[in-house]
Motif scaffolding. Structure first.
Motif, PDB file in Angstrom:
ATOM      1  N   TYR A   1      43.847  46.236  34.910  1.00 24.94           N
ATOM      2  CA  TYR A   1      44.230  47.391  35.709  1.00 24.94           C
ATOM      3  C   TYR A   1      43.124  47.663  36.727  1.00 24.94           C
ATOM      4  N   ALA A   2      43.515  47.948  37.956  1.00 28.85           N
ATOM      5  CA  ALA A   2      42.554  48.244  39.016  1.00 28.85           C
ATOM      6  C   ALA A   2      42.567  49.731  39.322  1.00 28.85           C
TER       7      ALA A   2
ATOM      8  N   GLU B   1      40.967  46.957  44.057  1.00 28.92           N
ATOM      9  CA  GLU B   1      42.060  45.989  44.089  1.00 28.92           C
ATOM     10  C   GLU B   1      41.576  44.579  44.434  1.00 28.92           C
ATOM     11  N   ALA B   2      40.687  44.455  45.415  1.00 30.90           N
ATOM     12  CA  ALA B   2      40.241  43.125  45.847  1.00 30.90           C
ATOM     13  C   ALA B   2      39.494  42.418  44.728  1.00 30.90           C
TER      14      ALA B   2
ATOM     15  N   THR C   1      39.784  43.009  41.537  1.00 33.21           N
ATOM     16  CA  THR C   1      40.724  42.730  40.454  1.00 33.21           C
ATOM     17  C   THR C   1      41.546  41.484  40.751  1.00 33.21           C
ATOM     18  N   GLU C   2      41.973  41.301  41.998  1.00 33.89           N
ATOM     19  CA  GLU C   2      42.730  40.102  42.347  1.00 33.89           C
ATOM     20  C   GLU C   2      41.884  38.839  42.173  1.00 33.89           C
ATOM     21  N   LEU C   3      40.594  38.916  42.468  1.00 32.02           N
ATOM     22  CA  LEU C   3      39.710  37.771  42.227  1.00 32.02           C
ATOM     23  C   LEU C   3      39.578  37.498  40.722  1.00 32.02           C
TER      24      LEU C   3
ATOM     25  N   VAL D   1      41.850  38.175  38.480  1.00 31.43           N
ATOM     26  CA  VAL D   1      43.130  37.562  38.115  1.00 31.43           C
ATOM     27  C   VAL D   1      43.101  36.073  38.443  1.00 31.43           C
ATOM     28  N   LEU D   2      42.606  35.726  39.619  1.00 28.71           N
ATOM     29  CA  LEU D   2      42.540  34.336  40.047  1.00 28.71           C
ATOM     30  C   LEU D   2      41.683  33.499  39.101  1.00 28.71           C
TER      31      LEU D   2
ATOM     32  N   PRO E   1      47.133  38.599  33.997  1.00 29.34           N
ATOM     33  CA  PRO E   1      47.933  39.317  34.998  1.00 29.34           C
ATOM     34  C   PRO E   1      47.458  40.752  35.191  1.00 29.34           C
ATOM     35  N   ARG E   2      47.745  41.256  36.365  1.00 26.59           N
ATOM     36  CA  ARG E   2      47.434  42.644  36.691  1.00 26.59           C
ATOM     37  C   ARG E   2      48.663  43.507  36.474  1.00 26.59           C
TER      38      ARG E   2
ATOM     39  N   SER F   1      32.553  37.364  41.410  1.00 27.14           N
ATOM     40  CA  SER F   1      33.757  37.578  40.613  1.00 27.14           C
ATOM     41  C   SER F   1      33.969  36.500  39.561  1.00 27.14           C
TER      42      SER F   1
END
Length: 309
Positions: A5-6, A11-12, A14-16, A18-19, A24-25, A282
Motif C-alpha cells: 500500500y502506498a 506512489e513512485a 511503491t511502483e519500483l 512492485v517491480l 502487487p499493490r 528501491s
C-alpha cells in the motif's frame, strides 16, 4: 507477502518496489475533511497475508495519524502482519535530552512505530548515540545502506573525487563512500552556534589540489552545514563542489541556498521523492522487504535490534 500500500506521495517508490519484488499493490485512499480530520480507506488485504505500507517519513507529523490508521485498518481487515517501508525514518536525531525537559524523540517515535507495526525497512537512519536501530525502534527491522549506490553514482559522474564529510557525524557515510571509490576523504570540523549558524574548517585539504570536492552527508535539511563547507572550499580556492545527501529532506530554500553558495549539483537518493533524487535505492529496499517476509515471525514478535541488508 500479499500486498503493498502506498501512502500519498509514495506512489513512485511503491511502483519500483512492485517491480523488484513482484508483490502487487492495493489501493489506499485518504479523504481530508474540512476540520482537518482524515478518513482512511484501503482495499482489503488477502486474509492472513503479510502487507507493507510504504511511507517515507520526511515532514512526519501530518503523515503519522493517517499512517497509524492505515496500519490498524489493514490488521482489522485480516492482515496477519503489517510492515512499514519508510525509506527515510524521522526523529532519529533527537536521541538524548540535550536540555532539561526535552523529549527524547527517537525513543518515543520508535516505540510508537513498534506498537503499530510488526516490522520495518528503512535506509540509513541517523544513529549517533544508538548502536543499532532496535534500541530506538522495538520491532523486527532491516537497515539498507545507500553508500554503495551513492559511490556508484559518484564513480559515474565525478572524475578524481575528494569526499568531504561536513561534520563528524557524517564521517561514517563519507568514509564508506570514499572506501568504495578508493578516494581520499576529509572530515570537516564544525562549530554549531545555532540552527543556521555554523563555522567549518577543512584540515589537510591542501593535500589533494587536483581532486574535485564531493560533499556527502546522510541528511540535507537546512543545508547550512554544507553551505558553510562550500564557503570554506571557496576560501581555499577550490572548484565548485557536488553535494550528495542520502536523504533530501530540504527545508524551504535549502537547495537554492546550496546552489547559491557554489554547489555545481545537488544529488540525493530517492528515499524522498524530488528533482534531486537521482540515486535509486528501491532494489535494496525490496530485497530487505522480501528477506523479512521470507522467514516470517509470528505477529507481534520482535527482535532486539535492526540488522543490515
Amino acid at each position: 507477502m500479499s500486498a503493498l500500500y502506498a501512502m500519498p506521495g509514495n506512489e513512485a517508490m511503491t511502483e519500483l518496489l512492485v517491480l523488484h519484488s513482484g508483490i502487487p499493490r492495493r489501493a489506499l485512499d485518504l479523504h481530508r475533511f474540512p476540520d482537518g480530520e482524515t478518513l482512511v480507506r484501503i482495499e482489503p488485504p488477502p486474509a492472513q497475508g503479510d502487507v507493507a505500507i510504504v511511507c517515507t517519513l520526511d515532514h512526519p507529523d501530518p503523515k503519522l495519524v493517517p499512517l497509524l490508521m492505515a496500519a490498524a485498518t489493514a490488521r482489522e481487515l485480516g492482515a496477519a502482519r503489517v510492515g512499514l517501508v519508510a525509506p527515510y525514518l524521522a526523529y532519529m536525531r533527537q536521541d538524548t535530552r540535550f536540555h532539561p525537559g526535552e523529549a527524547i524523540s527517537a525513543s518515543i517515535f520508535g516505540k510508537l512505530l513498534g506498537h503499530a507495526f510488526d516490522w520495518l525497512v528503512t535506509a540509513d537512519p541517523h544513529l549517533h548515540r544508538y548502536r543499532q536501530l532496535g534500541e530506538a525502534c522495538p520491532l523486527d527491522a532491516r537497515v539498507v545502506h545507500a553508500a554503495p549506490r551513492a559511490a556508484a553514482w559518484v564513480r559515474q559522474h565525478v572524475e578524481s573525487p575528494l569526499i568531504i564529510g561536513p561534520d563528524g557525524e557524517s564521517a561514517q557515510w563519507a568514509n564508506a563512500v570514499a572506501a568504495a571509490l578508493d578516494a581520499p576523504c576529509v572530515t570537516a570540523s564544525k562549530e554549531r552556534r545555532g540552527d543556521r549558524d555554523v563555522r567549518i574548517e577543512l584540515p589537510g585539504i591542501e593535500r589533494w589540489p587536483a581532486h574535485l570536492p564531493v560533499l556527502l552527508d546522510d541528511i540535507i535539511a537546512s543545508g547550512q552545514t554544507m553551505i558553510e563547507t562550500l564557503r570554506c572550499l571557496r576560501r581555499h580556492g577550490r572548484p565548485a563542489a557536488v553535494c550528495v545527501g542520502l536523504h533530501g529532506v530540504f527545508a524551504a530554500g535549502a537547495r537554492e541556498g546550496l546552489l547559491a553558495a557554489g554547489a555545481s549539483q545537488v544529488v540525493t537518493s530517492n528515499s524522498i521523492a524530488g528533482s534531486t533524487a537521482l540515486i535509486d535505492i528501491s532494489e535494496d529496499l525490496a530485497a530487505a522487504m522480501n528477506e523479512l517476509c521470507s522467514d516470517p515471525r509470528p505477529a507481534g514478535n520482535t527482535i532486539p535490534g535492526g540488522t543490515t541488508a
